[in-house]
Design a protein around this motif. Structure first.
Motif, PDB file in Angstrom:
ATOM      1  N   GLU A  10       0.827  -1.208   0.000  1.00  0.00           N
ATOM      2  CA  GLU A  10       0.000   0.000   0.000  1.00  0.00           C
ATOM      3  C   GLU A  10       0.861   1.258   0.000  1.00  0.00           C
ATOM      4  OE1 GLU A  10      -3.249   2.256   2.926  1.00  0.00           O
ATOM      5  OE2 GLU A  10      -2.533   0.249   3.412  1.00  0.00           O
ATOM      6  N   LEU A  11       1.885   1.274   0.831  1.00  0.00           N
ATOM      7  CA  LEU A  11       2.735   2.460   0.945  1.00  0.00           C
ATOM      8  C   LEU A  11       3.619   2.665  -0.286  1.00  0.00           C
ATOM      9  CD1 LEU A  11       3.967   2.116   4.640  1.00  0.00           C
ATOM     10  CD2 LEU A  11       2.390   3.836   3.752  1.00  0.00           C
ATOM     11  N   SER A  12       4.144   1.578  -0.824  1.00  0.00           N
ATOM     12  CA  SER A  12       5.139   1.686  -1.899  1.00  0.00           C
ATOM     13  C   SER A  12       4.533   1.663  -3.294  1.00  0.00           C
ATOM     14  CB  SER A  12       6.156   0.536  -1.780  1.00  0.00           C
ATOM     15  OG  SER A  12       5.528  -0.715  -2.012  1.00  0.00           O
ATOM     16  N   GLY A  13       3.272   1.234  -3.401  1.00  0.00           N
ATOM     17  CA  GLY A  13       2.661   1.125  -4.718  1.00  0.00           C
ATOM     18  C   GLY A  13       3.290   0.039  -5.571  1.00  0.00           C
ATOM     19  N   THR A  14       3.830  -0.977  -4.925  1.00  0.00           N
ATOM     20  CA  THR A  14       4.518  -2.056  -5.641  1.00  0.00           C
ATOM     21  C   THR A  14       3.515  -3.015  -6.269  1.00  0.00           C
ATOM     22  OG1 THR A  14       6.464  -1.955  -4.215  1.00  0.00           O
ATOM     23  CG2 THR A  14       6.052  -4.043  -5.347  1.00  0.00           C
ATOM     24  N   GLU A  15       3.769  -3.402  -7.511  1.00  0.00           N
ATOM     25  CA  GLU A  15       3.022  -4.460  -8.182  1.00  0.00           C
ATOM     26  C   GLU A  15       3.764  -5.773  -7.932  1.00  0.00           C
ATOM     27  OE1 GLU A  15       1.108  -7.146  -9.737  1.00  0.00           O
ATOM     28  OE2 GLU A  15       0.142  -5.156  -9.859  1.00  0.00           O
ATOM     29  N   PRO A  16       3.188  -6.679  -7.136  1.00  0.00           N
ATOM     30  CA  PRO A  16       3.921  -7.884  -6.746  1.00  0.00           C
ATOM     31  C   PRO A  16       4.427  -8.715  -7.917  1.00  0.00           C
ATOM     32  CG  PRO A  16       1.948  -7.637  -5.406  1.00  0.00           C
ATOM     33  CD  PRO A  16       1.866  -6.591  -6.477  1.00  0.00           C
ATOM     34  N   LEU A  17       3.669  -8.805  -8.985  1.00  0.00           N
ATOM     35  CA  LEU A  17       4.080  -9.635 -10.115  1.00  0.00           C
ATOM     36  C   LEU A  17       5.305  -9.084 -10.836  1.00  0.00           C
ATOM     37  CD1 LEU A  17       0.603 -10.584 -11.636  1.00  0.00           C
ATOM     38  CD2 LEU A  17       2.073 -11.975 -10.162  1.00  0.00           C
ATOM     39  N   ARG A  18       5.661  -7.838 -10.538  1.00  0.00           N
ATOM     40  CA  ARG A  18       6.832  -7.220 -11.157  1.00  0.00           C
ATOM     41  C   ARG A  18       7.906  -6.906 -10.110  1.00  0.00           C
ATOM     42  NH1 ARG A  18       6.208  -6.068 -16.254  1.00  0.00           N
ATOM     43  NH2 ARG A  18       7.969  -4.633 -16.240  1.00  0.00           N
ATOM     44  N   ALA A  19       7.862  -7.643  -8.999  1.00  0.00           N
ATOM     45  CA  ALA A  19       8.791  -7.385  -7.893  1.00  0.00           C
ATOM     46  C   ALA A  19       9.607  -8.622  -7.565  1.00  0.00           C
ATOM     47  CB  ALA A  19       8.016  -6.933  -6.658  1.00  0.00           C
ATOM     48  N   ALA A  20      10.807  -8.385  -7.034  1.00  0.00           N
ATOM     49  CA  ALA A  20      11.674  -9.453  -6.527  1.00  0.00           C
ATOM     50  C   ALA A  20      12.031  -9.141  -5.082  1.00  0.00           C
ATOM     51  CB  ALA A  20      12.939  -9.580  -7.365  1.00  0.00           C
ATOM     52  N   MET A  21      12.021 -10.173  -4.240  1.00  0.00           N
ATOM     53  CA  MET A  21      12.298 -10.019  -2.814  1.00  0.00           C
ATOM     54  C   MET A  21      13.515 -10.836  -2.426  1.00  0.00           C
ATOM     55  SD  MET A  21      10.991  -8.764   0.137  1.00  0.00           S
ATOM     56  CE  MET A  21      11.637  -8.929   1.810  1.00  0.00           C
ATOM     57  N   PHE A  22      14.475 -10.190  -1.753  1.00  0.00           N
ATOM     58  CA  PHE A  22      15.713 -10.816  -1.287  1.00  0.00           C
ATOM     59  C   PHE A  22      15.690 -10.839   0.235  1.00  0.00           C
ATOM     60  CE2 PHE A  22      16.432  -9.097  -5.434  1.00  0.00           C
ATOM     61  CZ  PHE A  22      17.316  -9.947  -6.060  1.00  0.00           C
ATOM     62  N   GLU A  23      15.926 -12.015   0.824  1.00  0.00           N
ATOM     63  CA  GLU A  23      15.696 -12.181   2.257  1.00  0.00           C
ATOM     64  C   GLU A  23      16.539 -13.333   2.788  1.00  0.00           C
ATOM     65  OE1 GLU A  23      14.493 -12.042   5.911  1.00  0.00           O
ATOM     66  OE2 GLU A  23      13.195 -10.785   4.671  1.00  0.00           O
ATOM     67  N   ASP A  24      17.087 -13.170   4.003  1.00  0.00           N
ATOM     68  CA  ASP A  24      17.908 -14.240   4.588  1.00  0.00           C
ATOM     69  C   ASP A  24      17.096 -15.240   5.390  1.00  0.00           C
ATOM     70  OD1 ASP A  24      18.821 -13.507   7.857  1.00  0.00           O
ATOM     71  OD2 ASP A  24      17.633 -12.110   6.676  1.00  0.00           O
ATOM     72  N   ILE A  25      15.849 -14.929   5.745  1.00  0.00           N
ATOM     73  CA  ILE A  25      15.004 -15.844   6.513  1.00  0.00           C
ATOM     74  C   ILE A  25      13.981 -16.446   5.559  1.00  0.00           C
ATOM     75  CG2 ILE A  25      13.392 -16.067   8.427  1.00  0.00           C
ATOM     76  CD1 ILE A  25      14.805 -13.725   9.770  1.00  0.00           C
ATOM     77  N   ALA A  26      14.092 -17.740   5.318  1.00  0.00           N
ATOM     78  CA  ALA A  26      13.301 -18.376   4.265  1.00  0.00           C
ATOM     79  C   ALA A  26      11.800 -18.203   4.474  1.00  0.00           C
ATOM     80  CB  ALA A  26      13.664 -19.857   4.177  1.00  0.00           C
ATOM     81  N   ARG A  27      11.331 -18.308   5.714  1.00  0.00           N
ATOM     82  CA  ARG A  27       9.886 -18.219   5.937  1.00  0.00           C
ATOM     83  C   ARG A  27       9.338 -16.835   5.605  1.00  0.00           C
ATOM     84  NH1 ARG A  27       8.491 -17.841  12.432  1.00  0.00           N
ATOM     85  NH2 ARG A  27       9.759 -16.011  12.916  1.00  0.00           N
ATOM     86  N   ASN A  28      10.196 -15.818   5.599  1.00  0.00           N
ATOM     87  CA  ASN A  28       9.751 -14.471   5.249  1.00  0.00           C
ATOM     88  C   ASN A  28       9.466 -14.323   3.763  1.00  0.00           C
ATOM     89  OD1 ASN A  28      10.073 -13.853   7.912  1.00  0.00           O
ATOM     90  ND2 ASN A  28      11.796 -12.462   7.636  1.00  0.00           N
ATOM     91  N   LEU A  29       9.747 -15.361   2.987  1.00  0.00           N
ATOM     92  CA  LEU A  29       9.459 -15.339   1.552  1.00  0.00           C
ATOM     93  C   LEU A  29       8.142 -16.023   1.200  1.00  0.00           C
ATOM     94  CD1 LEU A  29      13.040 -16.152   0.221  1.00  0.00           C
ATOM     95  CD2 LEU A  29      11.885 -13.925   0.170  1.00  0.00           C
ATOM     96  N   GLU A  30       7.474 -16.608   2.172  1.00  0.00           N
ATOM     97  CA  GLU A  30       6.230 -17.327   1.894  1.00  0.00           C
ATOM     98  C   GLU A  30       5.138 -16.390   1.382  1.00  0.00           C
ATOM     99  OE1 GLU A  30       5.170 -19.510   5.374  1.00  0.00           O
ATOM    100  OE2 GLU A  30       6.867 -20.889   5.209  1.00  0.00           O
ATOM    101  N   VAL A  31       4.921 -15.293   2.076  1.00  0.00           N
ATOM    102  CA  VAL A  31       3.884 -14.343   1.645  1.00  0.00           C
ATOM    103  C   VAL A  31       4.259 -13.673   0.327  1.00  0.00           C
ATOM    104  CG1 VAL A  31       2.631 -12.232   2.229  1.00  0.00           C
ATOM    105  CG2 VAL A  31       2.982 -13.998   3.966  1.00  0.00           C
TER     106      VAL A  31
END
Length: 239
Positions: A169-190
């Motif tokens: 909501e804050l960033s106006g990000t379109e999820p289908l055009r986004a990539a997420m980098f994260e060291d905790i695997a479960r934080n990538l589920e959502v």
């Protein structure tokens, strides 16, 4: 994850296609710098000290509570807020008042992030001030368009869906055009469920690691982890 067949790991690392991505989302701690820097040890110790003082318990009990809440609530802060009605501001200020001088500017990572086309954002369960402090020491601050700390998320932490909903909501990000980098695997589920491309920046795991340290690896063999890397700069340089 440690027993994952090498062929599977290679498949998850090989020839990544990020041509659809126009928003690059990075976790902060142990993602933009390697966990061997052990920067979070300072935060960890200050959390224990704060809890001992706030709840009037000894340091052993404070540390037990700290790790229990991290496992059960996603962050120690979230647990303290839910279980004790604690106001978050003083806690965040205290635990992030740390020395980051051991972090060195990462020129390779700086160049790799600079080459990425599109917006670059930091999404962290730490404070925005902590993100600015760390990325400043790493020489990365100017590469990012915005920093979303736990305050902006209404203090709802990753991996809770509410944190990502607020971020979108804050960033106006379109999820289908986004990539997420994260060291905790479960934080990538959502993020996976939302349609983001996900990259697990895998931290080392020692056999004697405590439960809260193993948490970063739990579920890492699931379908929500699209790509795996042991070094962020190595991965970005392949794109």
């Amino acid at each position: 994850m440690l027993n994952e067949p090498e062929s599977v790991l290679e498949n998850r690392q090989a020839s990544p296609d990020f041509s659809h991505v126009d928003t690059w989302i990075f976790d902060l701690d142990n993602t933009l710098y390697p966990s061997r820097c052990n920067l979070f040890a300072q935060v960890d110790q200050r959390m224990s000290a704060f809890i001992a003082d706030y709840l009037q318990v000894d340091r052993v009990e404070a540390r037990r509570i700290q790790k229990l809440y991290y496992v059960e609530h996603g962050t120690t802060l979230n647990g303290l807020m839910k279980e004790h009605g604690m106001k978050p501001e003083a806690f965040l200020d205290y635990v992030h008042d740390i020395d980051v001088s051991m972090l060195e500017a990462n020129k390779r990572l700086s160049k790799a992030i600079d080459r990425l086309k599109g917006r670059k954002l930091v999404l962290t369960n730490g404070s925005r001030g902590h993100a600015l402090n760390v990325t400043g020491q790493l020489g990365l601050t100017d590469h990012f368009d915005e920093f979303y700390g736990i305050e902006a998320l209404g203090y709802a932490p990753k991996p809770h869906a509410a944190a990502y909903d607020r971020f979108l909501e804050l960033s106006g990000t379109e999820p289908l055009r986004a990539a997420m980098f994260e060291d905790i695997a479960r934080n990538l589920e959502v993020p996976h469920t939302l349609g983001m491309t996900t990259v697990w920046v895998r931290p080392p795991l020692h056999p004697e690691a405590a439960r809260h340290e193993k948490l970063a690896h739990e579920g890492a063999d699931g379908p929500h982890v699209h790509h795996v890397t042991d070094a962020l700069e190595d991965f970005l340089e392949t794109l």
